[in-house]
Design a protein around this motif. Structure first.
Motif, PDB file in Angstrom:
ATOM      1  N   PRO A   2       0.819  -1.208   0.000  1.00  0.00           N
ATOM      2  CA  PRO A   2       0.000   0.000   0.000  1.00  0.00           C
ATOM      3  C   PRO A   2       0.857   1.264   0.000  1.00  0.00           C
ATOM      4  O   PRO A   2       1.945   1.304   0.565  1.00  0.00           O
ATOM      5  N   VAL A   3       0.348   2.271  -0.658  1.00  0.00           N
ATOM      6  CA  VAL A   3       1.043   3.554  -0.716  1.00  0.00           C
ATOM      7  C   VAL A   3       0.847   4.265   0.615  1.00  0.00           C
ATOM      8  O   VAL A   3      -0.241   4.255   1.185  1.00  0.00           O
ATOM      9  N   ASN A  55       4.476   8.108  -8.550  1.00  0.00           N
ATOM     10  CA  ASN A  55       5.134   7.568  -7.363  1.00  0.00           C
ATOM     11  C   ASN A  55       4.180   7.479  -6.176  1.00  0.00           C
ATOM     12  O   ASN A  55       4.361   6.648  -5.291  1.00  0.00           O
ATOM     13  N   GLY A  56       3.169   8.356  -6.174  1.00  0.00           N
ATOM     14  CA  GLY A  56       2.159   8.323  -5.128  1.00  0.00           C
ATOM     15  C   GLY A  56       1.098   7.260  -5.352  1.00  0.00           C
ATOM     16  O   GLY A  56       0.188   7.091  -4.541  1.00  0.00           O
ATOM     17  N   GLY A  57       1.208   6.536  -6.462  1.00  0.00           N
ATOM     18  CA  GLY A  57       0.273   5.467  -6.745  1.00  0.00           C
ATOM     19  C   GLY A  57      -1.082   5.936  -7.246  1.00  0.00           C
ATOM     20  O   GLY A  57      -2.026   5.163  -7.308  1.00  0.00           O
ATOM     21  N   ILE A  58      -1.183   7.203  -7.620  1.00  0.00           N
ATOM     22  CA  ILE A  58      -2.464   7.777  -8.028  1.00  0.00           C
ATOM     23  C   ILE A  58      -2.720   7.568  -9.515  1.00  0.00           C
ATOM     24  O   ILE A  58      -3.853   7.323  -9.924  1.00  0.00           O
ATOM     25  N   ILE A  59      -1.672   7.673 -10.314  1.00  0.00           N
ATOM     26  CA  ILE A  59      -1.814   7.488 -11.757  1.00  0.00           C
ATOM     27  C   ILE A  59      -0.827   6.433 -12.239  1.00  0.00           C
ATOM     28  O   ILE A  59       0.112   6.068 -11.517  1.00  0.00           O
ATOM     29  N   SER A  60      -1.044   5.991 -13.449  1.00  0.00           N
ATOM     30  CA  SER A  60      -0.093   5.085 -14.104  1.00  0.00           C
ATOM     31  C   SER A  60       0.068   5.562 -15.539  1.00  0.00           C
ATOM     32  O   SER A  60      -0.711   6.387 -16.026  1.00  0.00           O
ATOM     33  N   SER A  61       1.097   5.062 -16.191  1.00  0.00           N
ATOM     34  CA  SER A  61       1.335   5.473 -17.569  1.00  0.00           C
ATOM     35  C   SER A  61       1.719   4.278 -18.422  1.00  0.00           C
ATOM     36  O   SER A  61       2.234   3.274 -17.917  1.00  0.00           O
ATOM     37  N   GLY A  76      -6.074   4.067  -7.094  1.00  0.00           N
ATOM     38  CA  GLY A  76      -5.148   5.161  -6.822  1.00  0.00           C
ATOM     39  C   GLY A  76      -5.467   6.028  -5.627  1.00  0.00           C
ATOM     40  O   GLY A  76      -4.573   6.576  -4.995  1.00  0.00           O
ATOM     41  N   LEU A  77      -6.728   6.155  -5.300  1.00  0.00           N
ATOM     42  CA  LEU A  77      -7.095   7.023  -4.181  1.00  0.00           C
ATOM     43  C   LEU A  77      -7.636   6.231  -2.987  1.00  0.00           C
ATOM     44  O   LEU A  77      -8.171   6.810  -2.052  1.00  0.00           O
ATOM     45  N   ASN A  78      -7.465   4.910  -3.016  1.00  0.00           N
ATOM     46  CA  ASN A  78      -7.979   4.078  -1.923  1.00  0.00           C
ATOM     47  C   ASN A  78      -7.363   4.421  -0.573  1.00  0.00           C
ATOM     48  O   ASN A  78      -8.061   4.413   0.436  1.00  0.00           O
ATOM     49  N   THR A  79      -6.072   4.699  -0.535  1.00  0.00           N
ATOM     50  CA  THR A  79      -5.415   5.043   0.726  1.00  0.00           C
ATOM     51  C   THR A  79      -6.052   6.283   1.328  1.00  0.00           C
ATOM     52  O   THR A  79      -6.372   6.320   2.519  1.00  0.00           O
ATOM     53  N   LEU A  80      -6.253   7.282   0.502  1.00  0.00           N
ATOM     54  CA  LEU A  80      -6.878   8.523   0.956  1.00  0.00           C
ATOM     55  C   LEU A  80      -8.334   8.278   1.356  1.00  0.00           C
ATOM     56  O   LEU A  80      -8.796   8.756   2.391  1.00  0.00           O
ATOM     57  N   ARG A  81      -9.054   7.512   0.560  1.00  0.00           N
ATOM     58  CA  ARG A  81     -10.469   7.229   0.836  1.00  0.00           C
ATOM     59  C   ARG A  81     -10.616   6.504   2.170  1.00  0.00           C
ATOM     60  O   ARG A  81     -11.504   6.833   2.975  1.00  0.00           O
ATOM     61  N   THR A  82      -9.766   5.542   2.445  1.00  0.00           N
ATOM     62  CA  THR A  82      -9.829   4.795   3.700  1.00  0.00           C
ATOM     63  C   THR A  82      -9.603   5.719   4.892  1.00  0.00           C
ATOM     64  O   THR A  82     -10.320   5.658   5.896  1.00  0.00           O
ATOM     65  N   TRP A  83      -8.623   6.598   4.776  1.00  0.00           N
ATOM     66  CA  TRP A  83      -8.309   7.536   5.852  1.00  0.00           C
ATOM     67  C   TRP A  83      -9.476   8.495   6.075  1.00  0.00           C
ATOM     68  O   TRP A  83      -9.891   8.736   7.214  1.00  0.00           O
ATOM     69  N   LEU A  84     -10.035   9.040   5.001  1.00  0.00           N
ATOM     70  CA  LEU A  84     -11.156   9.969   5.113  1.00  0.00           C
ATOM     71  C   LEU A  84     -12.400   9.289   5.673  1.00  0.00           C
ATOM     72  O   LEU A  84     -13.108   9.866   6.508  1.00  0.00           O
ATOM     73  N   ASP A  85     -12.677   8.075   5.221  1.00  0.00           N
ATOM     74  CA  ASP A  85     -13.846   7.344   5.712  1.00  0.00           C
ATOM     75  C   ASP A  85     -13.765   7.118   7.219  1.00  0.00           C
ATOM     76  O   ASP A  85     -14.759   7.278   7.933  1.00  0.00           O
TER      77      ASP A  85
END
Length: 113
Positions: A2-3, A55-61, A76-85
């Motif tokens: 996890p990021v 590098n933050g795991g939010i996007i890929s190329s 990509g935003l699961n880490t942030l979503r989990t923290w906010l939830d």
């Protein structure tokens, strides 16, 4: 792996990077040139911003020929979503307790008139 939350916040701390993520969410995959177009940024600066998001795991190329296309990672935003939830649930619990206390003591809410 996890990021780290700090890495995600750092990646989203810059307004250019947040705008790029918004563009990718709303418009789908885009080239670096397309992502740089709305800003007064050169391609090297744009690439640096995109690398931070990657590098933050939010996007890929993906590189096809000479063009690198960027997209938002599904997770990509699961880490942030989990923290906010988790914090949202904590706030809601506190507000629920406050509402219950106010309902149990309505006389405390009067003006004293």
């Amino acid at each position: 792996m996890p990021v780290e939350l700090d890495t995600v916040f750092q990646a989203l701390a810059d307004p250019y990077r947040r705008a790029m993520v918004s563009r990718l969410v709303e418009g789908g995959p885009a080239s670096m040139k397309e992502l740089a177009a709305p800003f007064d940024l050169g391609l090297p600066s744009t690439l640096k911003h995109l690398k931070v998001l990657e590098n933050g795991g939010i996007i890929s190329s993906v590189k096809e020929g000479r063009v690198r296309t960027f997209s938002v990672r599904e997770d990509g935003l699961n880490t942030l979503r989990t923290w906010l939830d988790a914090h949202q649930r904590h706030l809601e619990t506190g507000f629920d307790r406050l509402a219950a206390a106010m309902a149990a003591n309505p006389e405390d809410l009067s003006d004293g008139e």
